[in-house]
Each structure stands twice: as structure tokens, then as C-alpha cells.
Design an enzyme around this catalytic site. Sequence first.
Site, PDB file in Angstrom:
ATOM      1  N   GLY A  12      45.718   0.893  66.511  1.00  0.00           N
ATOM      2  CA  GLY A  12      46.553   1.633  67.445  1.00  0.00           C
ATOM      3  C   GLY A  12      47.648   0.801  68.075  1.00  0.00           C
ATOM      4  O   GLY A  12      48.490   1.324  68.813  1.00  0.00           O
ATOM      5  N   VAL A  13      47.677  -0.504  67.785  1.00  0.00           N
ATOM      6  CA  VAL A  13      48.683  -1.406  68.341  1.00  0.00           C
ATOM      7  C   VAL A  13      49.952  -1.335  67.496  1.00  0.00           C
ATOM      8  O   VAL A  13      49.890  -1.305  66.260  1.00  0.00           O
ATOM      9  CB  VAL A  13      48.140  -2.852  68.375  1.00  0.00           C
ATOM     10  CG1 VAL A  13      49.198  -3.823  68.879  1.00  0.00           C
ATOM     11  CG2 VAL A  13      46.894  -2.925  69.249  1.00  0.00           C
ATOM     12  N   PRO A  16      55.866  -5.172  66.077  1.00  0.00           N
ATOM     13  CA  PRO A  16      57.308  -5.184  65.790  1.00  0.00           C
ATOM     14  C   PRO A  16      57.575  -5.720  64.383  1.00  0.00           C
ATOM     15  O   PRO A  16      56.971  -6.709  63.950  1.00  0.00           O
ATOM     16  CB  PRO A  16      57.864  -6.125  66.864  1.00  0.00           C
ATOM     17  CG  PRO A  16      56.858  -6.071  67.979  1.00  0.00           C
ATOM     18  CD  PRO A  16      55.532  -5.945  67.287  1.00  0.00           C
ATOM     19  N   GLY A  19      59.645 -10.365  63.498  1.00  0.00           N
ATOM     20  CA  GLY A  19      58.948 -11.374  64.281  1.00  0.00           C
ATOM     21  C   GLY A  19      59.633 -12.711  64.180  1.00  0.00           C
ATOM     22  O   GLY A  19      60.515 -12.927  63.340  1.00  0.00           O
ATOM     23  N   GLY A  21      58.816 -16.558  63.388  1.00  0.00           N
ATOM     24  CA  GLY A  21      57.838 -17.502  62.860  1.00  0.00           C
ATOM     25  C   GLY A  21      58.041 -18.894  63.422  1.00  0.00           C
ATOM     26  O   GLY A  21      59.169 -19.292  63.722  1.00  0.00           O
ATOM     27  N   TYR A  51      49.333 -24.916  63.015  1.00  0.00           N
ATOM     28  CA  TYR A  51      50.711 -25.346  63.221  1.00  0.00           C
ATOM     29  C   TYR A  51      50.822 -26.440  64.285  1.00  0.00           C
ATOM     30  O   TYR A  51      51.878 -27.079  64.400  1.00  0.00           O
ATOM     31  CB  TYR A  51      51.596 -24.165  63.657  1.00  0.00           C
ATOM     32  CG  TYR A  51      51.709 -23.036  62.667  1.00  0.00           C
ATOM     33  CD1 TYR A  51      51.187 -23.113  61.379  1.00  0.00           C
ATOM     34  CD2 TYR A  51      52.360 -21.859  63.031  1.00  0.00           C
ATOM     35  CE1 TYR A  51      51.290 -22.048  60.493  1.00  0.00           C
ATOM     36  CE2 TYR A  51      52.477 -20.802  62.153  1.00  0.00           C
ATOM     37  CZ  TYR A  51      51.935 -20.898  60.890  1.00  0.00           C
ATOM     38  OH  TYR A  51      52.042 -19.848  60.018  1.00  0.00           O
ATOM     39  N   HIS A 117      43.206 -17.699  58.750  1.00  0.00           N
ATOM     40  CA  HIS A 117      44.420 -18.229  58.127  1.00  0.00           C
ATOM     41  C   HIS A 117      44.314 -18.352  56.607  1.00  0.00           C
ATOM     42  O   HIS A 117      45.317 -18.221  55.901  1.00  0.00           O
ATOM     43  CB  HIS A 117      44.722 -19.608  58.735  1.00  0.00           C
ATOM     44  CG  HIS A 117      46.147 -20.019  58.607  1.00  0.00           C
ATOM     45  ND1 HIS A 117      46.775 -20.814  59.520  1.00  0.00           N
ATOM     46  CD2 HIS A 117      47.090 -19.762  57.673  1.00  0.00           C
ATOM     47  CE1 HIS A 117      48.029 -21.029  59.169  1.00  0.00           C
ATOM     48  NE2 HIS A 117      48.242 -20.398  58.046  1.00  0.00           N
TER      49      HIS A 117
END
Length: 304
Positions: A12-13, A16, A19, A21, A51, A117
Site C-alpha cells: 500500500g506504500v 516514487p 529515486g 542512488g 555502501y 541485498h
Amino acid sequence: MAAMLTRELTSGVQIPLVGFGTYLIPDDEAAAAVENALVTGYRHIDTAEFYNNERGVGEGLRRGLQQAGIERGDVFVTTKLWPQTHDRNKSTQETVRSLDESLNRLGVDQVDLYLIHATFGREQRLQQWQGLADAYNSGKARAIGVSNFNASHIDELIAAGLPLPHANQIELHPWSQKPGLVAYLNQKGITPIAYSSLAPLSTWRTAPGHASGKTRQMRAEGEQADSPFKRLAEKYGVSEAQFLLGWGLQNGYPVLPKSTKPERIRQNFDIDSFQIDSADMEYIRGLDRGAGLAWGEVDPVTHD
């Protein structure tokens, strides 16, 4: 505006489609880059434990919210679990602890999307996915998903009676389109999120450690004056990067361009002002080369 384009996850989210990165952005540069992105209009920030820049991303988020005059709930934040610690796979409990540590580094109470990941072993995948399900049920993540998973990996989750991921972040660009996997994901209601959207560009991943034989060949082809993406970008009056990102957008994939240069950050955000015609979309389908460049040679449609 690009910031208004979203796709609804099965949780339900709204995610966008454009994005920002942060892979390969050092921690001490991440704050300025993320702040700049938010002021530009991005409302989707992607990072990961691996990262090593979550603290910088979190500082950029705080600064960017203030500078842009927006609230935390206006920004979709993704981070990712690295499946191993000290050369062993993380357990379910360690997975939940890893998210807590990421939340602490980011300075937030929850993330909008938490991903595994990468794939290592079957039992590890099942244990860690249970940890993500626990995090979702506790409200620490508004949606959960995977990255670099193929259909067989997701079938394992189904066979174990575990919930389906809300998203799968995979390498997607005209040279690695993965039509079989994308069809499988769409059929299951799992949103494909594209990374390495700019791989066909000759400047893609010039950082040390990314110069494989395939990427060197790709750069040589991309530098040719008559390369297909140069010609198509010229036709639509945009840069090559804008064209490649626009191709992902037109396919409905959230895309994650990365840059630390303010002008490039702005340019990569301005990608919804053109529409690729059906003939060119069909031509691009014929450019698919199968397996990706960023994550080994394995075709994610197949079983390991």
C-alpha cells in the site's frame, strides 16, 4: 513533475519512480549529495549497509528536509541488509539487529523499504526473510523486499510459507531487460526496481574495481558517435542519461540515478518531459543482451 510519479507497492506504500542512488558515494560526501537531491525535488533516497554511507545519507536527509521545507513522511527511504557478517551468514535475530543499526545510522525510526541485498545460501535466505517479515510486522519497515533475487529464490520463499516480497531491486536497462523475470515479478505483484539504468553509457562505473571485460567493451561501444542511445537521445532532444532513465520510467520501473554533481542531479531528475514512441520501444527490445553487467554473469531468470 518527476517527483509526483509513483507506483504502489502491494504493502500500500507509494514508491516514487525517480529515486536518488548513493552507491559509491563516500560517507563524507553523501550528506551534501542527498541534501542537494532533496532540494532539487527527489523524494526517494536509496542506500545500503554495504555502501558504508548511511550516516552521511541520514545527515543529508535531515538537512534536506529543512532546506526543502518538507517532512520525513514526504521522503521514501530504502536501505538494505548485507547478508553476511565476519564471513558467516546473519541469522533472523542478527537481521533485525542490522536494521536497528541502519536506523540508528540514518537517524530515523523506520525505513520505507528494507531489502535483502544479495543471495548466498538457501537457509540464510529463509532466515533473513523471516527477519524482514518481523521488521515489517513491527513497523520498522513500511515495505520489505529483495535485491538480485531470481524467480527460483522467490519460489523458495513461497514454498516455505513466507510472505511475498513487495519489491525486487535488479539490474535493468536496455542491454539487460530480463523480460522473463520482470513478467514473473509483475504476475506475483512484486515491483521491479531498476539499478544500473545508465550501464550502456561509456562512463558507467569508472571507479576502480568495476572495469571487467564486458564493461570495457561496453564503454568502447558507448563512445562511438553513432551509438544507438546517442542517436535516440538526439531524436528526443535529451541527454543519453535522460533517455535511458526515461526508458526505465516508461516501463514503470523506479530508477535510481546517482551523481554528486548538482547539474547532473538536476538533469537526471528531469526525465518525464518526453515519451519514447512505440517503434523505438520495440527497437530497444531487440537490443537486449541477457545477463547483466553489475552482478556477475548469472541470468536472474534461471535457477542457481
